[in-house]
Design a protein around this motif. Structure first.
Motif, PDB file in Angstrom:
ATOM      1  N   THR A  20      -8.830  17.713  -5.227  1.00  0.00           N
ATOM      2  CA  THR A  20      -7.977  18.387  -4.246  1.00  0.00           C
ATOM      3  C   THR A  20      -6.846  17.464  -3.817  1.00  0.00           C
ATOM      4  N   ASP A  21      -5.618  17.932  -3.967  1.00  0.00           N
ATOM      5  CA  ASP A  21      -4.444  17.160  -3.582  1.00  0.00           C
ATOM      6  C   ASP A  21      -3.691  17.893  -2.474  1.00  0.00           C
ATOM      7  N   VAL A  22      -3.026  17.111  -1.631  1.00  0.00           N
ATOM      8  CA  VAL A  22      -2.158  17.682  -0.609  1.00  0.00           C
ATOM      9  C   VAL A  22      -0.786  17.880  -1.229  1.00  0.00           C
ATOM     10  N   ILE A  23      -0.281  19.106  -1.160  1.00  0.00           N
ATOM     11  CA  ILE A  23       1.012  19.417  -1.758  1.00  0.00           C
ATOM     12  C   ILE A  23       2.036  19.601  -0.648  1.00  0.00           C
ATOM     13  N   ASP A  24       3.080  18.813  -0.693  1.00  0.00           N
ATOM     14  CA  ASP A  24       4.170  18.943   0.265  1.00  0.00           C
ATOM     15  C   ASP A  24       5.181  19.958  -0.265  1.00  0.00           C
ATOM     16  N   VAL A  25       5.419  20.979   0.523  1.00  0.00           N
ATOM     17  CA  VAL A  25       6.363  22.017   0.117  1.00  0.00           C
ATOM     18  C   VAL A  25       7.637  21.856   0.926  1.00  0.00           C
ATOM     19  N   ASP A  26       8.755  21.808   0.224  1.00  0.00           N
ATOM     20  CA  ASP A  26      10.048  21.739   0.888  1.00  0.00           C
ATOM     21  C   ASP A  26      10.425  23.116   1.408  1.00  0.00           C
ATOM     22  N   VAL A  27      10.483  23.279   2.729  1.00  0.00           N
ATOM     23  CA  VAL A  27      10.864  24.551   3.322  1.00  0.00           C
ATOM     24  C   VAL A  27      12.336  24.475   3.704  1.00  0.00           C
ATOM     25  N   GLN A  28      13.095  25.449   3.226  1.00  0.00           N
ATOM     26  CA  GLN A  28      14.522  25.462   3.517  1.00  0.00           C
ATOM     27  C   GLN A  28      14.756  25.760   4.986  1.00  0.00           C
ATOM     28  N   ASN A  29      15.533  24.912   5.634  1.00  0.00           N
ATOM     29  CA  ASN A  29      15.835  25.083   7.042  1.00  0.00           C
ATOM     30  C   ASN A  29      17.274  25.537   7.216  1.00  0.00           C
ATOM     31  N   ALA A  30      17.477  26.558   8.025  1.00  0.00           N
ATOM     32  CA  ALA A  30      18.827  27.010   8.337  1.00  0.00           C
ATOM     33  C   ALA A  30      19.432  26.074   9.374  1.00  0.00           C
ATOM     34  N   PRO A  31      20.752  25.978   9.407  1.00  0.00           N
ATOM     35  CA  PRO A  31      21.388  25.115  10.409  1.00  0.00           C
ATOM     36  C   PRO A  31      21.118  25.630  11.817  1.00  0.00           C
ATOM     37  N   ALA A  32      21.024  24.709  12.760  1.00  0.00           N
ATOM     38  CA  ALA A  32      20.817  25.102  14.153  1.00  0.00           C
ATOM     39  C   ALA A  32      22.019  25.906  14.641  1.00  0.00           C
ATOM     40  N   ARG A  33      21.747  27.003  15.319  1.00  0.00           N
ATOM     41  CA  ARG A  33      22.816  27.851  15.835  1.00  0.00           C
ATOM     42  C   ARG A  33      22.677  28.023  17.347  1.00  0.00           C
ATOM     43  N   LYS A  44      19.698  49.916  39.290  1.00  0.00           N
ATOM     44  CA  LYS A  44      20.115  50.982  40.195  1.00  0.00           C
ATOM     45  C   LYS A  44      19.607  50.706  41.608  1.00  0.00           C
ATOM     46  N   GLY A  45      20.489  50.924  42.587  1.00  0.00           N
ATOM     47  CA  GLY A  45      20.116  50.699  43.973  1.00  0.00           C
ATOM     48  C   GLY A  45      20.415  49.307  44.472  1.00  0.00           C
ATOM     49  N   THR A  46      20.972  48.445  43.598  1.00  0.00           N
ATOM     50  CA  THR A  46      21.343  47.086  44.010  1.00  0.00           C
ATOM     51  C   THR A  46      22.838  46.884  43.782  1.00  0.00           C
ATOM     52  N   VAL A  47      23.348  45.779  44.313  1.00  0.00           N
ATOM     53  CA  VAL A  47      24.766  45.461  44.144  1.00  0.00           C
ATOM     54  C   VAL A  47      25.053  45.001  42.709  1.00  0.00           C
ATOM     55  N   GLY A  48      24.110  44.288  42.114  1.00  0.00           N
ATOM     56  CA  GLY A  48      24.271  43.839  40.733  1.00  0.00           C
ATOM     57  C   GLY A  48      25.133  42.605  40.563  1.00  0.00           C
ATOM     58  N   ASN A  49      25.352  41.873  41.661  1.00  0.00           N
ATOM     59  CA  ASN A  49      26.266  40.725  41.567  1.00  0.00           C
ATOM     60  C   ASN A  49      25.603  39.453  41.047  1.00  0.00           C
ATOM     61  N   ASN A  50      24.269  39.347  41.113  1.00  0.00           N
ATOM     62  CA  ASN A  50      23.580  38.145  40.626  1.00  0.00           C
ATOM     63  C   ASN A  50      23.207  38.321  39.156  1.00  0.00           C
ATOM     64  N   GLN A  51      23.791  37.483  38.311  1.00  0.00           N
ATOM     65  CA  GLN A  51      23.572  37.597  36.874  1.00  0.00           C
ATOM     66  C   GLN A  51      23.327  36.218  36.267  1.00  0.00           C
ATOM     67  N   THR A  52      22.561  36.202  35.176  1.00  0.00           N
ATOM     68  CA  THR A  52      22.232  34.944  34.489  1.00  0.00           C
ATOM     69  C   THR A  52      22.421  35.104  32.990  1.00  0.00           C
ATOM     70  N   ILE A  53      23.025  34.096  32.381  1.00  0.00           N
ATOM     71  CA  ILE A  53      23.176  34.013  30.925  1.00  0.00           C
ATOM     72  C   ILE A  53      22.447  32.759  30.467  1.00  0.00           C
ATOM     73  N   LYS A  54      21.625  32.890  29.412  1.00  0.00           N
ATOM     74  CA  LYS A  54      20.837  31.770  28.921  1.00  0.00           C
ATOM     75  C   LYS A  54      21.376  31.291  27.573  1.00  0.00           C
ATOM     76  N   LEU A  55      21.498  29.967  27.439  1.00  0.00           N
ATOM     77  CA  LEU A  55      21.961  29.367  26.189  1.00  0.00           C
ATOM     78  C   LEU A  55      20.915  28.383  25.667  1.00  0.00           C
ATOM     79  N   SER A  56      20.678  28.443  24.365  1.00  0.00           N
ATOM     80  CA  SER A  56      19.771  27.500  23.712  1.00  0.00           C
ATOM     81  C   SER A  56      20.237  27.340  22.273  1.00  0.00           C
ATOM     82  N   THR A  57      19.504  26.560  21.497  1.00  0.00           N
ATOM     83  CA  THR A  57      19.796  26.445  20.071  1.00  0.00           C
ATOM     84  C   THR A  57      18.565  26.855  19.281  1.00  0.00           C
ATOM     85  N   SER A  58      18.796  27.397  18.107  1.00  0.00           N
ATOM     86  CA  SER A  58      17.687  27.771  17.241  1.00  0.00           C
ATOM     87  C   SER A  58      17.014  26.515  16.703  1.00  0.00           C
ATOM     88  N   THR A  59      15.735  26.624  16.375  1.00  0.00           N
ATOM     89  CA  THR A  59      14.978  25.496  15.833  1.00  0.00           C
ATOM     90  C   THR A  59      14.237  25.939  14.580  1.00  0.00           C
TER      91      THR A  59
END
Length: 280
Positions: A20-33, A44-59
């Motif tokens: 039994t051998d351990v086989i290392d497989v090269d997995v293609q990785n996409a660039p981080a975006r 509905k029923g609120t003013v709607g003025n509080n808003q949040t935008i979330k930013l991250s990078t893909s891994t």
């Protein structure tokens, strides 16, 4: 002779185990975006003025890194009709917030994110949602005649094309259940949108039971976002040998500086009804 066979099998087993051998497989990785989670929801029923935008990078899929938040970006949303700008302040945790946003139904807004020298942009309209008229439970609409289902009832506006996004989540469940729909064949009619949890012993999933509390989010969405979510839901729920091959799903956030370095995610503006139902 039997003893000889047993000894031969033993040595063969040892020999195979030792090979039994351990086989290392090269997995293609996409660039981080850049990943842009820009869902501006006006409850509905609120003013709607509080808003949040979330930013991250893909891994990469097998990466154990959990800290992919993006800080130091410039984020703003512009009301296209009058040029009013809403600056989203960096909270140094991947969240960018604004407490002066002014939501106007059917008006167009443009998102601009500047990060690492690239300018990302997306334009979308703030979509309205019709009222929920009733929420009832029964056992006669779902796939399992013994399981409880919850029906969210509303009347589709006749004078326009409408697209809907539902998010159901039972209290205690890890992930919500997502569905999208349109009024192509039910325009102007009363719609009964039911939600059921099918029992799955392998996944340890129990159907709805008395006392369960289900959070219901009901959004009005654009045609483009409906198409985007339809593909996303199909890909996340597909399994088996005949399922479609997942493909890279692009949202509406365009990189104006380096077009090939597009961002993942979507800029969406929706009116939403948030409610809950306790199973009887």
């Amino acid at each position: 002779m039997k003893q000889y066979i047993r000894i031969s099998i033993l040595f063969l087993t040892i020999a195979l185990a030792s090979c039994t051998d351990v086989i290392d497989v090269d997995v293609q990785n996409a660039p981080a975006r850049l990943v842009i989670e820009a869902s501006l929801d006006w409850e509905k029923g609120t003013v709607g003025n509080n808003q949040t935008i979330k930013l991250s990078t893909s891994t990469p899929y097998f990466d154990t890194t959990t800290n992919s938040i993006v800080t130091g970006a410039s984020v703003k949303v512009t009301h296209d009709a009058d040029g009013a700008e809403f600056i989203f302040a960096d909270q140094n945790n991947g969240n960018y917030t604004n407490d002066t946003f002014v939501p106007i139904l059917d008006d167009s807004y443009t998102l601009e994110v500047i990060y690492n020298g690239d300018i990302y942009s997306a334009t979308e309209k703030l979509m309205s949602v019709t009222d929920i008229t009733d929420i009832v439970q029964s056992k006669d609409k779902g796939f399992d005649e013994e399981a409880i289902e919850i029906s969210t009832i509303f009347t589709d506006p006749e004078e326009e094309e409408n697209y809907y996004f539902f998010k159901f989540q039972r209290q205690g469940d890890l992930l919500p259940y997502l569905e999208v729909g349109d009024d192509e064949f039910v325009n102007g009619n009363e719609i009964d949108w039911w939600y059921e949890i099918e029992e799955d012993e392998y996944e340890n999933i129990e159907p709805l039971a008395p006392g369960d509390v289900v959070a219901i989010n009901f959004y009005g969405i654009s045609d483009a976002y409906y198409n985007y979510m339809s593909i996303l839901i199909e890909q996340t729920e597909s399994d088996g040998p005949f399922s479609s091959t997942p493909v890279a799903l692009k949202g509406n956030c365009i990189n104006l500086t380096t077009p090939d370095n597009y961002a993942n995610g979507y800029f969406r503006l929706s009116q939403v009804i948030r409610t809950s139902y306790t199973v009887q």
